[in-house]
Design an enzyme around this catalytic site. Structure first.
Site, PDB file in Angstrom:
ATOM      1  N   HIS A 122       0.848  -1.189   0.000  1.00 24.58           N
ATOM      2  CA  HIS A 122       0.000   0.000   0.000  1.00 24.58           C
ATOM      3  C   HIS A 122       0.883   1.237   0.000  1.00 24.58           C
ATOM      4  CE1 HIS A 122      -3.192   2.783   1.008  1.00 24.58           C
ATOM      5  NE2 HIS A 122      -4.005   1.847   0.583  1.00 24.58           N
TER       6      HIS A 122
ATOM      7  N   ASP B 216      -7.749  -5.714   0.210  1.00 27.20           N
ATOM      8  CA  ASP B 216      -8.232  -6.663  -0.794  1.00 27.20           C
ATOM      9  C   ASP B 216      -7.833  -8.104  -0.518  1.00 27.20           C
ATOM     10  OD1 ASP B 216      -9.591  -4.866  -2.428  1.00 27.20           O
ATOM     11  OD2 ASP B 216      -7.718  -4.149  -3.283  1.00 27.20           O
TER      12      ASP B 216
END
Ligand code: CMC
Length: 391
Positions: free
Chosen positions: A273, A327
């Site tokens: 991320h 996710d």
């Protein structure tokens, strides 16, 4: 490294350093959400996302994001009933969805449905708060209906009209499956919608602010965000995680597969991320939800495989600050509820529309059209050779 803020940014500054992907470059002042990427902290209007996932509902969380404060009981009841009233789609929009190719991706169908809504509910004046609010309600209310209708119609089934006696999460599940979900499934869907609802200046939210800054209509604003969310580096990663888990197959193969992937600089889907350098707090919430769901049944093999991959991948990539993101576990949760893979990203969209519209309203309060700079690396003063003289 040159740091600049919105306040000191101006033509008198030295030429700024080019930052690919606008990394660390502020593009707006926003009070909607906050991330501390080192402490795994995500807050919506100051409230921790974990608390909201446990205590709140998607409807209440949407109000919080949009209005800045938790609603009173009366405000929530009114908002909830407005959402229920606006869930239905015009029959022409259902007809339009019927005509879409069954093999098409539901994210594209969602864009088609939202574009059609924009034609049925045109608005020109962005300075009218009532009209803007109406558009927000319609968008949050109708996105689930579009997704569910496309899913039913592509299989040759009838679209199921929304049920006014069900909340947002339960009604979505009902429109998809024609079954009323159990309270525990409803809670899981609701919590999934809450954790995906907002996430500071991510790519799709930036899209919504850029499109909003042109004073485009709110349906177009949301459509540009849907298109941005669809990519595999953003919302589309949740589908790819399951593809990856299936490709790996078994826990015994995980180590070899991961080492080979890292060697060949292949991205591990559901990992990494821009902001979090620890495990994404939303991944932790979703993993807890998965554990909770599987406590009643046996844990599916794919979940055990994901846990093993997290363990091994964290050993390899953790030192670089690469950990599971939102996710990684969401697809496993949805799959265990029987939701098809290509609906994972549309579900992300029906949740994130709350964040997108909150940013749209915030952008309009102090709007200036986005018009960034480029660093020109092309040629100047080139001659024009007529076509006939070119080989
Ligand atoms: N697997 C392996 N290596 C990775 C990964 C990963 N998932 N993510 C980043 N890296 C490495 C990357 O190879 C690079 O290494 P090096 O410096 O040696 O070249 C370094 O980490 C920086 O990567 P980056 O791609 O420049 O980082 P970014 O901040 O631009 O990208 C990201 C962030 C989310 C796009 C990226 O981590 C990624 O592609 N992850 C996989 C896709 C994914 O799961 N996306 C969902 C994101 S969370 C939900 C959402 O926002 O939609």
């Amino acid at each position: 490294m040159l740091r600049f803020t919105l306040k000191n940014w101006g033509p008198t500054m030295a030429e700024p350093e080019y930052r690919p992907g606008l990394a660390d470059v502020p593009v707006a002042e926003s009070a909607i959400s906050f991330i501390d990427g080192k402490r795994a902290r995500l807050e919506y209007r100051g409230i921790a996302v974990e608390t909201l996932a446990k205590e709140s509902s998607f409807e209440e969380t949407s109000w919080l994001l949009l209005k800045g404060e938790l609603p009173t009981q009366k405000q929530l009841a009114t908002f909830d009933s407005q959402l229920r009233v606006h869930r239905r789609l015009k029959y022409k929009i259902i007809d339009l969805i019927k005509c879409l190719p069954e093999s098409g991706h539901p994210m594209d169908a969602l864009q088609a449905g939202v574009a059609a809504c924009g034609m049925f509910y045109p608005t020109k004046d962005r300075t009218d708060p009532e009209k803007n609010w109406e558009a927000v309600i319609r968008l949050i209310a109708k996105l689930p209906t579009i997704v569910a209708a496309f899913h039913r119609l592509r299989r040759g089934d009838e679209a199921i009209p929304p049920r006014d006696d069900l909340g947002h999460a339960a009604n979505f599940y009902y429109m998809l499956t024609e079954e009323e979900p159990s309270p525990s499934i409803t809670k899981v869907i609701d919590a999934c919608l809450i954790v995906h609802a907002e996430h500071t200046m991510n790519a799709s939210t930036f899209s919504s602010r850029v499109t909003g800054s042109t004073l485009a209509n709110p349906f177009t604003v949301v459509n540009s965000a849907i298109g941005t969310l669809a990519g595999p580096l953003h919302g589309g990663a949740n589908e790819e995680v399951l593809d990856m888990l299936e490709e790996i197959g078994t826990a015994e193969k995980a180590k070899g597969w991961l080492e080979d992937a890292v060697l060949h600089k292949k991205k591990i889907m559901g990992f990494g991320h821009r902001v979090y350098k620890v495990k994404d707090p939303r991944a932790t919430v979703l993993q807890e939800l998965a554990e909770h769901m599987f406590a009643e049944t046996s844990k599916p093999e794919i979940y055990n495989l994901a846990v093993e991959i997290e363990r091994i991948a964290t050993g390899i990539l953790g030192p670089k600050g690469i950990f599971p993101n939102v996710d990684f576990y969401s697809g496993i949760v949805y799959q265990s509820m029987g939701i098809p893979r290509d609906l994972f990203t549309p579900i992300f969209a029906i949740s994130r529309v709350a964040g997108w519209t909150a940013h749209w309203l915030e952008q309009l309060k102090n709007n200036r059209i986005f018009r960034p700079e480029q660093i020109f690396v092309g040629k100047n003063d080139q001659p024009y050779t007529p076509l006939g003289k070119r080989p």
